[in-house]
Write a protein that holds these residues in place. Sequence first.
Motif, short mmCIF file in Angstrom:
data_model
loop_
_atom_site.label_atom_id
_atom_site.label_comp_id
_atom_site.label_asym_id
_atom_site.label_seq_id
_atom_site.Cartn_x
_atom_site.Cartn_y
_atom_site.Cartn_z
N ARG A 75 0.81 -1.21 0.00
CA ARG A 75 0.00 0.00 0.00
C ARG A 75 0.85 1.27 0.00
O ARG A 75 0.53 2.23 -0.70
CB ARG A 75 -0.93 0.00 1.21
CG ARG A 75 -1.98 -1.10 1.11
CD ARG A 75 -2.94 -1.05 2.28
NE ARG A 75 -3.90 -2.15 2.22
CZ ARG A 75 -4.85 -2.35 3.11
NH1 ARG A 75 -5.00 -1.53 4.13
NH2 ARG A 75 -5.68 -3.37 2.99
N ASP B 175 2.25 2.31 -3.30
CA ASP B 175 1.24 2.62 -4.31
C ASP B 175 0.94 4.11 -4.40
O ASP B 175 0.11 4.52 -5.20
CB ASP B 175 -0.06 1.86 -3.98
CG ASP B 175 -0.86 1.56 -5.23
OD1 ASP B 175 -0.26 1.41 -6.30
OD2 ASP B 175 -2.09 1.47 -5.12
N SER C 59 1.43 5.62 -7.87
CA SER C 59 0.39 5.25 -8.83
C SER C 59 -0.89 6.05 -8.60
O SER C 59 -1.63 6.34 -9.55
CB SER C 59 0.10 3.74 -8.74
OG SER C 59 -0.52 3.41 -7.52
N ASP C 60 -1.17 6.42 -7.35
CA ASP C 60 -2.34 7.26 -7.07
C ASP C 60 -2.21 8.61 -7.78
O ASP C 60 -3.16 9.09 -8.41
CB ASP C 60 -2.49 7.48 -5.57
CG ASP C 60 -2.87 6.22 -4.81
OD1 ASP C 60 -3.53 5.36 -5.42
OD2 ASP C 60 -2.52 6.10 -3.64
N THR D 298 -4.25 -3.44 -5.54
CA THR D 298 -4.21 -2.02 -5.21
C THR D 298 -4.08 -1.16 -6.47
O THR D 298 -4.64 -0.06 -6.54
CB THR D 298 -3.06 -1.71 -4.25
OG1 THR D 298 -1.81 -2.13 -4.80
CG2 THR D 298 -3.27 -2.39 -2.91
N TYR E 216 -7.51 -1.13 -8.07
CA TYR E 216 -8.37 -0.33 -7.20
C TYR E 216 -8.11 1.16 -7.41
O TYR E 216 -9.04 1.97 -7.45
CB TYR E 216 -8.14 -0.72 -5.74
CG TYR E 216 -9.10 -0.06 -4.78
CD1 TYR E 216 -10.33 -0.62 -4.49
CD2 TYR E 216 -8.74 1.13 -4.15
CE1 TYR E 216 -11.20 -0.01 -3.61
CE2 TYR E 216 -9.61 1.75 -3.26
CZ TYR E 216 -10.84 1.17 -2.99
OH TYR E 216 -11.70 1.79 -2.12
N THR E 217 -6.84 1.52 -7.56
CA THR E 217 -6.48 2.91 -7.82
C THR E 217 -7.11 3.40 -9.12
O THR E 217 -7.70 4.49 -9.18
CB THR E 217 -4.96 3.06 -7.90
OG1 THR E 217 -4.39 2.78 -6.63
CG2 THR E 217 -4.56 4.47 -8.32
N ILE F 60 -9.98 6.35 -7.85
CA ILE F 60 -9.69 7.78 -8.00
C ILE F 60 -10.66 8.43 -8.98
O ILE F 60 -11.26 9.47 -8.67
CB ILE F 60 -8.22 8.00 -8.39
CG1 ILE F 60 -7.33 7.71 -7.19
CG2 ILE F 60 -7.99 9.42 -8.90
CD1 ILE F 60 -5.86 7.83 -7.45
N SER G 116 -6.71 11.92 -5.75
CA SER G 116 -5.72 10.87 -5.50
C SER G 116 -5.40 10.78 -4.02
O SER G 116 -4.97 9.73 -3.53
CB SER G 116 -4.44 11.13 -6.31
OG SER G 116 -3.79 12.31 -5.85
N SER H 242 -7.61 7.98 -2.39
CA SER H 242 -7.12 6.62 -2.60
C SER H 242 -5.83 6.37 -1.84
O SER H 242 -5.65 5.33 -1.20
CB SER H 242 -6.92 6.37 -4.10
OG SER H 242 -6.40 5.08 -4.32
N PHE H 243 -4.91 7.34 -1.90
CA PHE H 243 -3.63 7.17 -1.22
C PHE H 243 -3.82 7.01 0.28
O PHE H 243 -3.23 6.12 0.91
CB PHE H 243 -2.73 8.37 -1.51
CG PHE H 243 -1.42 8.35 -0.77
CD1 PHE H 243 -0.42 7.48 -1.14
CD2 PHE H 243 -1.22 9.19 0.32
CE1 PHE H 243 0.79 7.44 -0.45
CE2 PHE H 243 -0.02 9.16 1.01
CZ PHE H 243 0.99 8.29 0.63
N LYS I 169 -5.43 3.57 1.16
CA LYS I 169 -4.55 2.40 1.02
C LYS I 169 -3.38 2.44 2.00
O LYS I 169 -3.08 1.43 2.63
CB LYS I 169 -4.05 2.31 -0.42
CG LYS I 169 -5.14 1.86 -1.39
CD LYS I 169 -4.63 1.64 -2.78
CE LYS I 169 -4.30 2.94 -3.46
NZ LYS I 169 -3.94 2.77 -4.87
#
Length: 536
Positions: free
Chosen positions: A62, A65, A68-69, A127, A130-131, A135, A452, A455-456, A459
């Motif tokens: 997590r 990630d 990526s967010d 993850t 999911y991102t 988002i 973002s 989500s960040f 996670k």
Amino acid sequence: MLQLNGMTDKIKLSIREKIGYALGDGAANIAWRGVATFLFIFYTDVFGLTPETAGLVLLFARSSDGISDIIMGIISDRTKTKYGKFRPWILWTAIPLGLSLSLLFISPELSEDGKILYAYASYMLFTLVYTANNIPYGALMVVMTGDDKERTSIGSYRMVGAFAGGMLVQGALLFLVTHFGNVDPSVNVTQLKAGTFNVEVMATKDVEHVNIKTKDGVATFVWKNNNEDEATNGKSFTMKKGDTYSFIVSGEKNLTKENLLIVDQKRGYSKSMYIMSAILAILMLVTFFSTKERVTPPENQKNNLWKDIRDLISNKPWLILLIIGLLFNVYNSIKQGITIIYFTHYLNDQLLSASYLVGLMFASIAGAFLTSPLSKKLGKRNLFIYALIFSGAVNTLFLFCRPNDITYIFIIGLVSEFASAMFPTLFFVMLGDAADFSEWKNRRRATGLIYSAGSFATKLGGGVAGAIIGFILGAFNYNGQDISTISGAIPGIIMLMSWVPAIITIIAAGLMFAYPLNQKKMNEITLELNSRRKDQ
């Protein structure tokens, strides 16, 4: 409806569209609450990872990630299709998200190192997908209407949908695991004396990691002819076809084979998650087809990534919300991650946790529905502070509960969850306020990038929570596949259920005092932005 150059001012969305949007978070929470509630105990008690390893898997996957967010926020802001910027991603990721969820809960036959690699790979895949889904989904709420008060209403619907999805997975999964994982060996029960029975299980096939216990979870089991075996509320073992396994069972007045649960948890979890994944994909598709994007960036805005990033890091409300989101997600994720372990190993009744979790979802729905009227009266910031302090204080009372205090455990959980349900409801609405603040201040809008943070924080908060659970249980020598270690780990389980998560709410409440966007300021921002949009 007043629409100007693609901009919509003061639109009242239909209940149908709000419900359609809410179903998307119902789908997302089938995934996220399913993972937050069941993945840790699946990793330790079924897949065979140590608690420290399970915690590190969650933390590493997590925390890594975050990039990526941000990338997904940038990509979604720059997506251009006939369906809009954000809705297409809901369509494109619906089925992949369901598939990646299913992969988390299967147990391939691998070495110890192979299991760790599989856990890392499958979780990181989940993850990432999911991102790509969540988002754009979160940003979609901001572009459905330009009215911040109407967004608060959408946010309440969204959280009701989220909690309904959580209720489905948390209330049904354990029963589905028991149903699909049912093992049907030959069982013989012989009474030895009052309250004591000899139970013989004759395996008709090979099954790895079978769990045997009574349905009410009260009776204790010891291996027959093993004087050193500790009496526990169940036993886990591997069945070999043709072998017989014998136990001395105490604590039941009239034990019959119908009172016994003999479950292959590996098969039960995998098949149950296939069903949940299919429901998830269908709900996501409904969201795509029932919503519409209406708010667009200013017409003269040009794509400038570095300008978007500079605006973001200078956005004080967003920075504060990022940390607040991290903290309350750590709090909620610890509570979710320890619940099944608490009910399984402290209350000795795993299936009772399903009723408890469903009760929490009803409390959450009530909290989500009351968030909108309470925020109008108190303001979003003040309500957030009150909810943080109240939920954490009530949660601490678990410290004083004994295994037979079921009524008090349910009351404490319900009251605490009622307040904590307001955290995500307010958080995602306030991210929309931060997007409005950025447009008001900089005359630019990067909705996906701002979202973002949601989500960040979700996670990373879950990852930090998993690490906290793993290391505290590891410090008490918890081993989910060795029931003899459980009694020594009970103090750690109680800590995690009570005061450990509560500390986090106090920190978050203190930080929220620095949040600058009160309702008066948001009214000013909304009026000015609406005026600008009319002039475009």
